[in-house]
Design a protein around this motif. Structure first.
Motif, PDB file in Angstrom:
ATOM      1  N   SER A  66       0.852  -1.181   0.000  1.00  0.00           N
ATOM      2  CA  SER A  66       0.000   0.000   0.000  1.00  0.00           C
ATOM      3  C   SER A  66       0.889   1.232   0.000  1.00  0.00           C
ATOM      4  CB  SER A  66      -0.891   0.020   1.240  1.00  0.00           C
ATOM      5  OG  SER A  66      -1.816  -1.027   1.175  1.00  0.00           O
ATOM      6  N   LEU A  67       0.478   2.243  -0.783  1.00  0.00           N
ATOM      7  CA  LEU A  67       1.305   3.434  -0.918  1.00  0.00           C
ATOM      8  C   LEU A  67       0.625   4.630  -0.260  1.00  0.00           C
ATOM      9  CD1 LEU A  67       2.144   3.000  -4.694  1.00  0.00           C
ATOM     10  CD2 LEU A  67       3.586   2.412  -2.778  1.00  0.00           C
ATOM     11  N   ILE A  68       1.402   5.494   0.320  1.00  0.00           N
ATOM     12  CA  ILE A  68       0.952   6.760   0.915  1.00  0.00           C
ATOM     13  C   ILE A  68      -0.297   6.548   1.765  1.00  0.00           C
ATOM     14  CG2 ILE A  68       0.461   9.179   0.511  1.00  0.00           C
ATOM     15  CD1 ILE A  68       1.967   9.158  -1.883  1.00  0.00           C
ATOM     16  N   SER A  69      -0.110   6.052   2.930  1.00  0.00           N
ATOM     17  CA  SER A  69      -1.166   5.782   3.919  1.00  0.00           C
ATOM     18  C   SER A  69      -2.427   5.209   3.277  1.00  0.00           C
ATOM     19  CB  SER A  69      -1.474   7.017   4.755  1.00  0.00           C
ATOM     20  OG  SER A  69      -1.382   8.195   4.025  1.00  0.00           O
ATOM     21  N   GLY A  70      -2.241   4.187   2.469  1.00  0.00           N
ATOM     22  CA  GLY A  70      -3.390   3.443   1.965  1.00  0.00           C
ATOM     23  C   GLY A  70      -4.134   4.103   0.830  1.00  0.00           C
ATOM     24  N   ALA A  71      -3.523   5.086   0.155  1.00  0.00           N
ATOM     25  CA  ALA A  71      -4.236   5.713  -0.951  1.00  0.00           C
ATOM     26  C   ALA A  71      -4.243   4.804  -2.174  1.00  0.00           C
ATOM     27  CB  ALA A  71      -3.597   7.051  -1.295  1.00  0.00           C
ATOM     28  N   LEU A  72      -3.117   4.190  -2.449  1.00  0.00           N
ATOM     29  CA  LEU A  72      -2.997   3.340  -3.631  1.00  0.00           C
ATOM     30  C   LEU A  72      -2.551   1.950  -3.210  1.00  0.00           C
ATOM     31  CD1 LEU A  72      -1.113   5.574  -6.215  1.00  0.00           C
ATOM     32  CD2 LEU A  72      -3.529   5.142  -6.068  1.00  0.00           C
ATOM     33  N   ARG A  73      -2.855   0.994  -4.050  1.00  0.00           N
ATOM     34  CA  ARG A  73      -2.409  -0.369  -3.835  1.00  0.00           C
ATOM     35  C   ARG A  73      -1.612  -0.784  -5.060  1.00  0.00           C
ATOM     36  NH1 ARG A  73      -1.663  -4.252  -0.058  1.00  0.00           N
ATOM     37  NH2 ARG A  73      -1.727  -6.322  -0.982  1.00  0.00           N
ATOM     38  N   LEU A  74      -0.364  -1.134  -4.825  1.00  0.00           N
ATOM     39  CA  LEU A  74       0.453  -1.589  -5.939  1.00  0.00           C
ATOM     40  C   LEU A  74       0.495  -3.108  -5.894  1.00  0.00           C
ATOM     41  CD1 LEU A  74       2.482  -0.442  -8.164  1.00  0.00           C
ATOM     42  CD2 LEU A  74       4.207  -1.363  -6.639  1.00  0.00           C
ATOM     43  N   ASP A  75      -0.178  -3.753  -6.822  1.00  0.00           N
ATOM     44  CA  ASP A  75      -0.130  -5.210  -6.900  1.00  0.00           C
ATOM     45  C   ASP A  75      -0.195  -5.610  -8.372  1.00  0.00           C
ATOM     46  OD1 ASP A  75      -2.691  -4.654  -7.520  1.00  0.00           O
ATOM     47  OD2 ASP A  75      -3.565  -5.474  -5.693  1.00  0.00           O
ATOM     48  N   GLN A  76      -0.269  -6.905  -8.593  1.00  0.00           N
ATOM     49  CA  GLN A  76      -0.201  -7.364  -9.987  1.00  0.00           C
ATOM     50  C   GLN A  76      -1.370  -6.844 -10.813  1.00  0.00           C
ATOM     51  OE1 GLN A  76       0.624  -9.134  -7.361  1.00  0.00           O
ATOM     52  NE2 GLN A  76       2.100 -10.734  -7.821  1.00  0.00           N
ATOM     53  N   LEU A  77      -2.545  -6.725 -10.173  1.00  0.00           N
ATOM     54  CA  LEU A  77      -3.709  -6.232 -10.908  1.00  0.00           C
ATOM     55  C   LEU A  77      -3.429  -4.818 -11.428  1.00  0.00           C
ATOM     56  CD1 LEU A  77      -6.676  -6.429 -11.758  1.00  0.00           C
ATOM     57  CD2 LEU A  77      -7.312  -5.600  -9.520  1.00  0.00           C
ATOM     58  N   ALA A  78      -2.907  -3.958 -10.537  1.00  0.00           N
ATOM     59  CA  ALA A  78      -2.637  -2.579 -10.941  1.00  0.00           C
ATOM     60  C   ALA A  78      -1.590  -2.549 -12.057  1.00  0.00           C
ATOM     61  CB  ALA A  78      -2.165  -1.768  -9.743  1.00  0.00           C
ATOM     62  N   ALA A 126      -5.469   1.538  -9.325  1.00  0.00           N
ATOM     63  CA  ALA A 126      -4.697   1.218  -8.137  1.00  0.00           C
ATOM     64  C   ALA A 126      -5.363   1.733  -6.861  1.00  0.00           C
ATOM     65  CB  ALA A 126      -3.284   1.802  -8.253  1.00  0.00           C
ATOM     66  N   ALA A 127      -6.414   2.534  -7.002  1.00  0.00           N
ATOM     67  CA  ALA A 127      -6.983   3.198  -5.825  1.00  0.00           C
ATOM     68  C   ALA A 127      -7.586   2.187  -4.871  1.00  0.00           C
ATOM     69  CB  ALA A 127      -8.042   4.193  -6.259  1.00  0.00           C
ATOM     70  N   GLN A 128      -7.292   2.355  -3.576  1.00  0.00           N
ATOM     71  CA  GLN A 128      -7.998   1.546  -2.588  1.00  0.00           C
ATOM     72  C   GLN A 128      -8.545   2.457  -1.487  1.00  0.00           C
ATOM     73  OE1 GLN A 128      -5.726  -1.136  -0.334  1.00  0.00           O
ATOM     74  NE2 GLN A 128      -3.936   0.183  -0.175  1.00  0.00           N
ATOM     75  N   ASN A 129      -9.009   3.613  -1.947  1.00  0.00           N
ATOM     76  CA  ASN A 129      -9.597   4.577  -1.043  1.00  0.00           C
ATOM     77  C   ASN A 129     -10.613   5.353  -1.879  1.00  0.00           C
ATOM     78  OD1 ASN A 129      -9.926   7.234   0.189  1.00  0.00           O
ATOM     79  ND2 ASN A 129      -8.405   6.496   1.637  1.00  0.00           N
ATOM     80  N   LEU A 130     -11.785   5.633  -1.301  1.00  0.00           N
ATOM     81  CA  LEU A 130     -12.840   6.250  -2.097  1.00  0.00           C
ATOM     82  C   LEU A 130     -12.410   7.612  -2.630  1.00  0.00           C
ATOM     83  CD1 LEU A 130     -15.984   5.386   0.036  1.00  0.00           C
ATOM     84  CD2 LEU A 130     -15.084   4.200  -1.928  1.00  0.00           C
TER      85      LEU A 130
ATOM     86  N   ILE B 135      -9.060  18.907   8.922  1.00  0.00           N
ATOM     87  CA  ILE B 135      -9.065  18.699   7.467  1.00  0.00           C
ATOM     88  C   ILE B 135      -7.699  19.028   6.885  1.00  0.00           C
ATOM     89  CG2 ILE B 135      -9.993  19.619   5.311  1.00  0.00           C
ATOM     90  CD1 ILE B 135     -12.674  19.709   6.612  1.00  0.00           C
ATOM     91  N   GLY B 136      -7.105  20.109   7.396  1.00  0.00           N
ATOM     92  CA  GLY B 136      -5.767  20.460   6.921  1.00  0.00           C
ATOM     93  C   GLY B 136      -4.770  19.361   7.209  1.00  0.00           C
ATOM     94  N   GLU B 137      -4.882  18.802   8.390  1.00  0.00           N
ATOM     95  CA  GLU B 137      -3.949  17.736   8.744  1.00  0.00           C
ATOM     96  C   GLU B 137      -4.147  16.517   7.839  1.00  0.00           C
ATOM     97  OE1 GLU B 137      -3.934  16.753  12.944  1.00  0.00           O
ATOM     98  OE2 GLU B 137      -3.315  14.739  12.364  1.00  0.00           O
ATOM     99  N   LEU B 138      -5.426  16.156   7.616  1.00  0.00           N
ATOM    100  CA  LEU B 138      -5.707  14.991   6.773  1.00  0.00           C
ATOM    101  C   LEU B 138      -5.183  15.207   5.352  1.00  0.00           C
ATOM    102  CD1 LEU B 138      -9.260  13.833   7.808  1.00  0.00           C
ATOM    103  CD2 LEU B 138      -7.119  12.601   8.058  1.00  0.00           C
ATOM    104  N   LEU B 139      -5.317  16.416   4.855  1.00  0.00           N
ATOM    105  CA  LEU B 139      -4.871  16.672   3.485  1.00  0.00           C
ATOM    106  C   LEU B 139      -3.365  16.492   3.349  1.00  0.00           C
ATOM    107  CD1 LEU B 139      -6.895  19.736   2.188  1.00  0.00           C
ATOM    108  CD2 LEU B 139      -7.117  17.362   1.567  1.00  0.00           C
ATOM    109  N   PHE B 143      -4.634  11.955   3.133  1.00  0.00           N
ATOM    110  CA  PHE B 143      -5.110  12.212   1.778  1.00  0.00           C
ATOM    111  C   PHE B 143      -4.114  13.049   0.991  1.00  0.00           C
ATOM    112  CE2 PHE B 143      -9.039  11.425   4.196  1.00  0.00           C
ATOM    113  CZ  PHE B 143      -9.404  10.271   3.553  1.00  0.00           C
ATOM    114  N   LEU B 144      -2.829  12.814   1.255  1.00  0.00           N
ATOM    115  CA  LEU B 144      -1.799  13.583   0.551  1.00  0.00           C
ATOM    116  C   LEU B 144      -1.865  13.344  -0.954  1.00  0.00           C
ATOM    117  CD1 LEU B 144       0.684  15.372   0.713  1.00  0.00           C
ATOM    118  CD2 LEU B 144       2.066  13.339   0.933  1.00  0.00           C
ATOM    119  N   LEU B 145      -2.008  12.089  -1.341  1.00  0.00           N
ATOM    120  CA  LEU B 145      -1.984  11.778  -2.774  1.00  0.00           C
ATOM    121  C   LEU B 145      -3.178  12.391  -3.511  1.00  0.00           C
ATOM    122  CD1 LEU B 145      -0.341  10.083  -4.917  1.00  0.00           C
ATOM    123  CD2 LEU B 145      -2.227   8.513  -4.726  1.00  0.00           C
ATOM    124  N   PRO B 146      -4.427  12.192  -3.016  1.00  0.00           N
ATOM    125  CA  PRO B 146      -5.545  12.850  -3.704  1.00  0.00           C
ATOM    126  C   PRO B 146      -5.380  14.364  -3.755  1.00  0.00           C
ATOM    127  CG  PRO B 146      -6.374  11.241  -2.161  1.00  0.00           C
ATOM    128  CD  PRO B 146      -4.906  11.313  -1.948  1.00  0.00           C
TER     129      PRO B 146
END
Lengths: 505, 226
Positions: A66-78, A126-130, B135-139, B143-146
């Motif tokens: 998982s990348l950047i606190s669960g924002a993306l998932r890097l696996d074979q599917l991605a 790759a997203a695993q977060n809404l 919210i600022g902290e979360l960003l 949620f840095l990547l988004p």
């Protein structure tokens, strides 16, 4: 309390960074003055970017992180879907090498938009977060809206861009509304958190959750052109510049189905009893509507659009069953779909640039005698799309039907077979036009297939179909045949991808 | 007190929304939209979403609405002829029936499920949830990547807007040559017809009129460009 900075795994993130960085570089290099730089260096840089991203994918193959606190998932599917997207992007760059659209939109901007759209697709699969999921969807869509309208002097291109913008926005809005409901019902934006919430409680029949599922199906359905959310597809595909149509047809579909797989077969797996039958019904409707709609078309781009609707139905069957086999079948079919669709679009572009008939089926009359090589590629692509044995399309369809039957959706398998039978009628019409009709004696004077340019004239020299278009047609046509006869490399790839969603079995 | 505030804001939001679609004058429509958005901001405040409320006022009621007002002012905000949809009576009947059906369906769904929650406590409120600080902290953490993707999205949307807006005149290859590069910009005077600010103000004649007015070259020579 000081907030803890997230750990950034640059190695895992490298394909995305490559695509976005490449987009910026292409944009800046496109500002240089010399014509050679704009028309040769810029597309080459775009090609290099796609190649770099794909190569970094090879380097990261096998990781499951998982990348950047669960924002993306890097696996074979991605990574596998990223290869499909990068291959489509590279083909689109080659197909637009001498096209009108990059000249009208300025080369740097055109290819930067293309690269950004591909980056958005990578985020989406790759997203695993809404939140990431929605950011990826928008990053994918907005450049595509502009790209559709880049042949600015042709009215239909502008119309297609506007239509795609309006309908795409409705889809995006519906999707984000659905995601908000999912968050409201489960209290988590992470896919893992949603899965846990569904596992531990009796949420499964919660109206909030059901509303969320329904709305996100609609939103993704718009992107994947699943009936009844497909009405935009023929108009937009017909109006957009043909290289962009090819890119949209394959890459957008791969991205949307990647999101489908990860959201439904991953996060919402425990609610499969809720969405399974609904998606199965949608798949059946999509197959019937797509194939029936294609029957009466004379414009090949419209025909391919309706065919892509039907193919979306076949692909959806792999998602519905929510098994490992279904996942493998979907990825396999997406790879096959890449080969046959790009091959077909390359031949359509060749004919579009050689005849005044545009993408009308009449442009293909007698092609078998005048230009056997493109005709052979087109034949292979059409037969493969119809699912004739010894082509990759047959193996793909076989795999999907096997997954459907294995997942207790045998009736859906039957619908797929019936749909394929229907589809023979229009695919074979193209084949028949190429091999059984006489080539027209003189170039036809009535310019029917090529729409009038808005505020422009036709005196600009028509760009010929260069060697690169023939190369794309040949490579993807040969791949269609090759993987129809020796499918094991693709099979192995699909099996490895199957291990990326661990909750499936 | 909260109930009173809720109903005032709720009625304001609905009245504003109705105003947007019923008023004939586009200028009033925009004003009705502003009142709708302000009422929504009040509703967000009631939900203790201060950040969203502030963003609503600053971004939507502020910046976006100013743009709308500018557009309306440019294209003329006078009485517009009523738009008649080019459809027949039968189609309008079907549309009306569909709307009624949808309304009934929504009512059934809302009355059947949503109103159950009216007497309950609702979701628990955690102090600090949804505050600007959080919210600022979360960003910058979760949620840095988004967040970064959103910035890239704005960049590429601006590029796209420029692509679509630049070539409205339908210039072809010739126009390509007229496009300025950064080097040329640094070197000095702009060529004619590039749409520079001086042209727009009429200080120097623009590209199209260049042939008709005889003293172009001398004017340019004296002024040394723009």
């Amino acid at each position: 309390m000081t907030p803890k900075a997230p750990i950034i795994d640059w190695a895992g993130l490298s394909p995305l960074v490559a695509l976005l960085g490449g987009a910026v570089i292409v944009l800046l290099v496109g500002l240089l003055r010399p014509r050679f730089v704009r028309e040769v260096i810029v597309p080459l840089l775009a090609l290099a970017t796609f190649a770099t991203a794909a190569g970094l994918g090879i380097w990261q193959w096998g990781e499951q992180i998982s990348l950047i606190s669960g924002a993306l998932r890097l696996d074979q599917l991605a990574i596998a879907l990223m290869w499909i997207i990068c291959a489509t992007g590279a083909a689109a760059v080659l197909l637009s090498w001498r096209a009108v659209a990059p000249r009208e939109a300025a080369h740097g901007e055109y290819y930067a938009l293309l690269l950004t759209s591909a980056a958005g697709m990578l985020v989406l699969v790759a997203a695993q977060n809404l939140v990431t999921l929605f950011a990826g969807l928008e990053l994918l869509s907005i450049p595509l809206y502009v790209l559709c309208a880049t042949e600015m002097r042709r009215e239909t291109s502008l119309e297609s861009g506007l239509k795609y913008l309006i309908i795409g926005s409705v889809g995006s809005a519906t999707f984000v509304y659905g995601l908000a409901f999912l968050y409201g019902a489960t209290g988590s934006t992470d896919f893992a958190g949603i899965d846990r919430a569904l596992n531990s409680s009796s949420l499964v029949s919660d109206p909030l959750l059901l509303t969320g599922i329904a709305l996100s199906v609609v939103g993704l359905g718009f992107k994947a052109s699943i009936a009844p959310f497909h009405q935009w597809t023929p108009d937009v595909y017909e109006g957009a510049p043909t290289p962009i149509t090819a890119f949209m047809a394959v890459a957008t579909k791969a991205a949307a189905f990647g999101a489908f797989l990860r959201l439904f077969d991953g996060a919402l797996l425990n609610a499969q009893a809720d969405w399974g039958p609904a998606l199965a019904a949608l798949a059946a409707i999509t197959i019937v509507v797509g194939n029936v709609g294609a029957l009466g078309q004379t414009s090949l781009k419209r025909l391919m659009a309706w065919s892509s609707v039907a193919q979306a139905g076949y692909l959806l069957a792999g998602v519905v069953v929510a098994t490992k086999l279904g996942l493998q079948a979907t990825v396999f079919y997406l790879a096959v779909y890449l080969f046959m669709n790009i091959a077909a679009f390359a031949v359509i572009i060749i004919r579009e640039r050689q005849t005044p008939l545009g993408d009308d089926i009449a442009a293909f009359a007698g092609l078998g005698t005048t230009a056997p090589l493109p005709a052979a590629v087109m034949t292979v692509a059409m037969l493969s799309l119809a699912g004739i044995p010894a082509t990759a399309g047959f193996i793909g369809k076989f795999y999907v039907i096997e997954a459907a039957i294995d997942g207790n959706y045998a009736w859906l398998g039957i619908v797929i077979v019936i749909g394929s039978m229907l589809s023979l009628a229009y695919y074979l019409r193209v084949v028949a036009a190429m091999w059984m009709l006489e080539a027209p004696e003189a170039p036809v004077s009535t310019v029917t297939g090529r729409p009038a340019l808005a505020g422009g004239d036709l005196d600009a020299p028509a760009p010929g179909a260069g060697i690169e278009v023939y190369a794309v047609a040949a490579v993807f046509g040969v791949a269609t045949l090759f993987f129809g006869i020796v499918p094991s490399p693709l099979f192995d790839l699909a099996v490895k991808v199957g291990s990326s969603l661990t909750s499936l079995f | 007190m909260a109930e009173l505030f809720f109903f005032i804001a709720g009625i304001g939001a609905i009245a504003g929304a109705v105003g947007v679609v019923t008023l004939r004058n586009p200028f009033y429509c925009v004003l009705a939209l502003v009142s709708h958005l302000l009422s929504l901001a009040a509703l967000f405040l009631l939900l203790r979403a201060e950040f969203v409320a502030a963003a609503q006022v600053i971004v939507y009621a502020g910046a976006v609405m100013v743009l709308y007002v500018f557009v309306v002012a440019y294209i003329g905000g006078g009485e517009q002829p009523a738009l008649r949809p080019p459809v027949g009576r039968g189609q309008r009947m079907i549309a009306g029936l569909c709307t009624l059906g949808l309304f009934a369906e929504l009512m059934v769904a809302t009355l059947g499920s949503g109103l159950k929650a009216i007497d309950s406590e609702g979701a628990p409120y955690r102090p600090g949830f949804g505050s600007p600080a959080q919210i600022g902290e979360l960003l910058l953490t979760k949620f840095l990547l988004p967040f970064e993707l959103a910035s890239f999205l704005l960049l590429i949307a601006a590029v796209g807007a420029v692509v679509l807006a630049r070539r409205r005149g339908g210039v072809g290859e010739a126009g390509d040559e007229r496009r300025m590069s950064a080097l040329e910009f640094a070197r000095g005077p702009a060529p004619l017809g590039v749409g520079s600010m001086a042209e727009a103000a009429g200080d120097i004649p623009g590209g199209v009129d260049a042939e008709s007015s005889g003293s172009v070259s001398s004017t340019i020579g004296e002024r040394g460009g723009w």
